[in-house]
Design a protein around this motif. Structure first.
Motif, PDB file in Angstrom:
ATOM      1  N   ASP A  88      -0.465  -2.180  19.352  1.00  0.00           N
ATOM      2  CA  ASP A  88      -0.934  -1.457  18.174  1.00  0.00           C
ATOM      3  C   ASP A  88      -0.719   0.051  18.344  1.00  0.00           C
ATOM      4  N   ALA A  89      -1.185   0.603  19.475  1.00  0.00           N
ATOM      5  CA  ALA A  89      -1.072   2.047  19.710  1.00  0.00           C
ATOM      6  C   ALA A  89       0.389   2.462  19.858  1.00  0.00           C
ATOM      7  N   LEU A  90       1.171   1.632  20.542  1.00  0.00           N
ATOM      8  CA  LEU A  90       2.591   1.929  20.701  1.00  0.00           C
ATOM      9  C   LEU A  90       3.288   1.965  19.335  1.00  0.00           C
ATOM     10  N   GLY A  91       2.960   0.993  18.493  1.00  0.00           N
ATOM     11  CA  GLY A  91       3.566   0.930  17.160  1.00  0.00           C
ATOM     12  C   GLY A  91       3.206   2.143  16.321  1.00  0.00           C
ATOM     13  N   ILE A  92       1.948   2.567  16.406  1.00  0.00           N
ATOM     14  CA  ILE A  92       1.534   3.742  15.640  1.00  0.00           C
ATOM     15  C   ILE A  92       2.269   4.977  16.154  1.00  0.00           C
ATOM     16  N   ALA A  93       2.304   5.150  17.484  1.00  0.00           N
ATOM     17  CA  ALA A  93       3.036   6.290  18.058  1.00  0.00           C
ATOM     18  C   ALA A  93       4.488   6.270  17.578  1.00  0.00           C
ATOM     19  N   PHE A  94       5.091   5.108  17.617  1.00  0.00           N
ATOM     20  CA  PHE A  94       6.485   4.920  17.216  1.00  0.00           C
ATOM     21  C   PHE A  94       6.713   5.378  15.774  1.00  0.00           C
ATOM     22  N   GLN A  95       5.818   4.952  14.874  1.00  0.00           N
ATOM     23  CA  GLN A  95       6.010   5.275  13.455  1.00  0.00           C
ATOM     24  C   GLN A  95       5.713   6.742  13.167  1.00  0.00           C
TER      25      GLN A  95
ATOM     26  N   LEU B 181       0.842  -1.196   0.000  1.00  0.00           N
ATOM     27  CA  LEU B 181       0.000   0.000   0.000  1.00  0.00           C
ATOM     28  C   LEU B 181       0.881   1.250   0.000  1.00  0.00           C
ATOM     29  N   GLN B 182       1.967   1.213   0.748  1.00  0.00           N
ATOM     30  CA  GLN B 182       2.883   2.348   0.783  1.00  0.00           C
ATOM     31  C   GLN B 182       3.470   2.608  -0.604  1.00  0.00           C
TER      32      GLN B 182
ATOM     33  N   GLU C 211      12.527  10.857  -0.960  1.00  0.00           N
ATOM     34  CA  GLU C 211      11.992   9.599  -1.509  1.00  0.00           C
ATOM     35  C   GLU C 211      10.501   9.726  -1.837  1.00  0.00           C
ATOM     36  N   ARG C 212       9.964  10.895  -1.633  1.00  0.00           N
ATOM     37  CA  ARG C 212       8.577  11.221  -1.988  1.00  0.00           C
ATOM     38  C   ARG C 212       7.563  10.339  -1.265  1.00  0.00           C
ATOM     39  N   LYS C 213       7.853  10.094   0.030  1.00  0.00           N
ATOM     40  CA  LYS C 213       6.899   9.341   0.837  1.00  0.00           C
ATOM     41  C   LYS C 213       5.881  10.300   1.440  1.00  0.00           C
ATOM     42  N   LEU C 214       4.612   9.955   1.294  1.00  0.00           N
ATOM     43  CA  LEU C 214       3.560  10.804   1.830  1.00  0.00           C
ATOM     44  C   LEU C 214       3.327  10.449   3.289  1.00  0.00           C
TER      45      LEU C 214
ATOM     46  N   ASP D   3       1.490   9.941  -4.463  1.00  0.00           N
ATOM     47  CA  ASP D   3       0.092  10.258  -4.765  1.00  0.00           C
ATOM     48  C   ASP D   3      -0.394  11.339  -3.800  1.00  0.00           C
ATOM     49  N   LEU D   4      -0.579  12.555  -4.318  1.00  0.00           N
ATOM     50  CA  LEU D   4      -0.970  13.683  -3.470  1.00  0.00           C
ATOM     51  C   LEU D   4      -2.353  13.476  -2.862  1.00  0.00           C
ATOM     52  N   GLY D   5      -3.119  12.556  -3.423  1.00  0.00           N
ATOM     53  CA  GLY D   5      -4.457  12.300  -2.890  1.00  0.00           C
ATOM     54  C   GLY D   5      -4.453  11.376  -1.679  1.00  0.00           C
ATOM     55  N   THR D   6      -3.280  10.930  -1.233  1.00  0.00           N
ATOM     56  CA  THR D   6      -3.208  10.030  -0.076  1.00  0.00           C
ATOM     57  C   THR D   6      -3.863  10.669   1.145  1.00  0.00           C
ATOM     58  N   THR D   7      -4.760   9.923   1.777  1.00  0.00           N
ATOM     59  CA  THR D   7      -5.481  10.457   2.938  1.00  0.00           C
ATOM     60  C   THR D   7      -4.797  10.011   4.236  1.00  0.00           C
ATOM     61  N   GLU D   8      -5.187  10.657   5.338  1.00  0.00           N
ATOM     62  CA  GLU D   8      -4.679  10.213   6.641  1.00  0.00           C
ATOM     63  C   GLU D   8      -5.113   8.771   6.907  1.00  0.00           C
ATOM     64  N   ASP D   9      -6.292   8.428   6.424  1.00  0.00           N
ATOM     65  CA  ASP D   9      -6.785   7.070   6.602  1.00  0.00           C
ATOM     66  C   ASP D   9      -5.839   6.053   5.946  1.00  0.00           C
ATOM     67  N   THR D  10      -5.424   6.348   4.723  1.00  0.00           N
ATOM     68  CA  THR D  10      -4.476   5.470   4.038  1.00  0.00           C
ATOM     69  C   THR D  10      -3.150   5.437   4.783  1.00  0.00           C
ATOM     70  N   TYR D  11      -2.706   6.617   5.225  1.00  0.00           N
ATOM     71  CA  TYR D  11      -1.454   6.685   5.979  1.00  0.00           C
ATOM     72  C   TYR D  11      -1.491   5.750   7.191  1.00  0.00           C
ATOM     73  N   PHE D  12      -2.585   5.788   7.942  1.00  0.00           N
ATOM     74  CA  PHE D  12      -2.652   4.954   9.143  1.00  0.00           C
ATOM     75  C   PHE D  12      -2.756   3.463   8.794  1.00  0.00           C
ATOM     76  N   LYS D  13      -3.369   3.161   7.658  1.00  0.00           N
ATOM     77  CA  LYS D  13      -3.368   1.764   7.201  1.00  0.00           C
ATOM     78  C   LYS D  13      -1.947   1.294   6.932  1.00  0.00           C
ATOM     79  N   VAL D  14      -1.180   2.163   6.278  1.00  0.00           N
ATOM     80  CA  VAL D  14       0.216   1.818   5.983  1.00  0.00           C
ATOM     81  C   VAL D  14       0.996   1.625   7.284  1.00  0.00           C
ATOM     82  N   VAL D  15       0.794   2.545   8.211  1.00  0.00           N
ATOM     83  CA  VAL D  15       1.528   2.495   9.482  1.00  0.00           C
ATOM     84  C   VAL D  15       1.145   1.251  10.287  1.00  0.00           C
ATOM     85  N   ARG D  16      -0.154   0.948  10.299  1.00  0.00           N
ATOM     86  CA  ARG D  16      -0.577  -0.276  10.985  1.00  0.00           C
ATOM     87  C   ARG D  16       0.138  -1.465  10.380  1.00  0.00           C
TER      88      ARG D  16
END
Lengths: 331, 331
Positions: free
Chosen positions: A209-216, A156-157, A240-243, A163-176
């Protein structure tokens, strides 16, 4: 038994779990060996000795001990968790490298890529061997689910990159996927092994889960905030153009001129001198860095809250301190 | 229920197992999907639709049925076996930098190395999820052991490549890893699922092992003998400087002048027009191709002999015919 010199919470936890951790180290060395392919431990030793903080296996050990586990299988599972982590690091190297170098790689680089792919596969297979020894199908389910989620997050990343259209929702999916799934599985399997109630198993999962998200989130913020602690250079993700979250927030709040800037630098990959500074300026102007920091603090607080469902114990306090420490890197 | 048009033994077996195989196809499609990362089935579909003969999953189905299994978990295991196979193909393409697989461009060329690495990882994780559903730790042990052996074989192949000192012993270790381990596991788990005696489980394992070795020896021979059936070009292994059985036999029997030829072409990678023809000439002169063919026939005969320990059944006859057919590709 506490190491007097250990001030940071993960060091205090490591001191507390010293005996378990040295068994994990021993098992890591024993299980990464290969009778038929001596090249394998050569490649792995490099990564395993480089050490890292062994945070993920420590979470498994801590969860099992916190839940009163008295057996020996937490060593196998902690080793399996570290192997999965090391395997993903090896494969990440290939994934990140191939983005930068087009055309035929040098023989040297080629060997590295081959080794990284195959040795990663080897560690992954070894991790499942270790899990079968812990004699729990449920543990295997949790860790194979986590492995699938990790890969989905990475794919997903890739597809969301640039992709400038990347949402926070997608970001958190990637982080999870790329980070939180393994943290959550690492803590969850400790509870499963100890045979505690479903409520406590869920609390352990949610803490990880929450610790991992905070970490990332902190990691992504440090890419702009100050990179020394992470070994990354400031602006690596931008180049590297990571959103990541700060950029996603800034894009959402930008005007047309700023949108054109993001389009040029991230979508079209036309980056010039001064662009990183300009990106920082825009993010600061929109409060994107501060808000990302607030998000990290929020996830750390959520992690700590999960611990209420678990027994009072010095380990529980250290896990709580670790959640604080993860975001304290921002100060 | 036999398909009248099915003349080749694996086609007859496929016709016999038609209902099971269509359930496997359905499960492959369902389990390679990813809610979060739609790129994954795009990459996989490419490989899965290209088809191949589904030989490995068919071996699992056949073993289970031959042993009287009446449940439904053989579908999960056959799917898991195909996922492991597909994952190794994806990673092999990155390692080999190959451009063609099954007559079509490889995923790493169509997309990129990143997708091949990550989607391979995804399928590998998915395969372990599927295995946990079959509810047997022993099956997980067999298949995680096989996965580790596969990777060891590939790493050993890398380190042995271009090494004129490679022995037949090393060659067979590589072959056991890269090919026979999954064949053997595929047949073995069918018997485990059916709960048959240890003797029969061992017979199934040994059949798969010998069949896999025969299969790979034939494949390596066809690289010189005539490559149309495999989708490979004649001489691919020579150009990639892989030390396969015919070359190992020829090197061992060669004189100084020939040794210099192998040294130049394989060790120093100085290959010129006419070198492939010269290699074929040397191998033919030393009977290396004929002797390799004899080795393949021997392994096929060993595979067939293992079947004596198993119940009389049309499936057993077809498995025997498949062993013949594998080497019949040489005629």
């Amino acid at each position: 038994m506490l190491d007097q010199k250990a001030h940071k919470p993960h060091e205090r936890l490591a001191a507390h779990l010293k005996d378990d951790l040295s068994q994990v180290d021993e098992m890591i060395r024993a299980r990464m060996a290969s009778e038929h392919a001596p090249r394998i431990p050569e490649v792995t030793a490099h990564l395993v000795d480089a050490g890292g903080k062994r945070l993920r296996p420590m979470l498994t050990l801590a969860s099992a001990r916190l839940c009163g586990y008295e057996g020996g299988h937490h060593i196998h599972l902690a080793t399996a968790v570290e192997f999965i982590h090391t395997a993903t690091l090896l494969h990440d190297d290939v994934v990140d490298e191939s983005g930068q170098r087009r055309g035929r790689p040098t023989a040297n680089l080629l060997w590295d890529n081959k080794s990284s792919v195959l040795v990663g596969d080897y560690l992954f297979a070894r991790s499942f061997q270790l899990m079968t020894e812990a004699d729990s199908l449920r543990v295997l389910q949790v860790l194979s689910n986590a492995s699938a989620t990790i890969t989905e997050g990475e794919v997903l990343q890739l597809t969301a990159a640039q992709d400038l259209g990347t949402t926070e929702d997608t970001y958190f999916k990637v982080v999870r996927g790329k980070t939180a799934a393994l943290f959550a599985a690492a803590t969850e399997v400790g509870g499963i092994l100890a045979g505690v109630s479903e409520d406590r198993i869920k609390a352990l999962h949610d803490y990880g889960d929450a610790l991992g998200i905070a970490f990332q989130v902190v990691d992504d913020l440090l890419d702009f905030w100050g990179g020394d602690a992470t070994g990354k250079n400031i602006g690596d993700d931008f180049r590297e153009r990571k959103l990541t979250l700060p950029i996603i927030k800034a894009i959402a709040r930008g005007d047309d001129e700023e949108r054109a800037f993001w389009k040029r630098t991230l979508e079209k990959n036309d980056q010039r001198d001064g662009d990183l500074e300009r990106a920082l300026e825009i993010m600061t102007a929109h409060g994107a860095l501060d808000d990302t920091r607030a998000a990290a603090l929020d996830w750390a607080a959520r992690a700590k809250a999960c611990l209420d469902a678990l027994p009072e114990d010095p380990i529980r306090d250290m896990l709580s301190d670790i959640a604080d420490y993860v975001v304290a890197r921002l100060n």
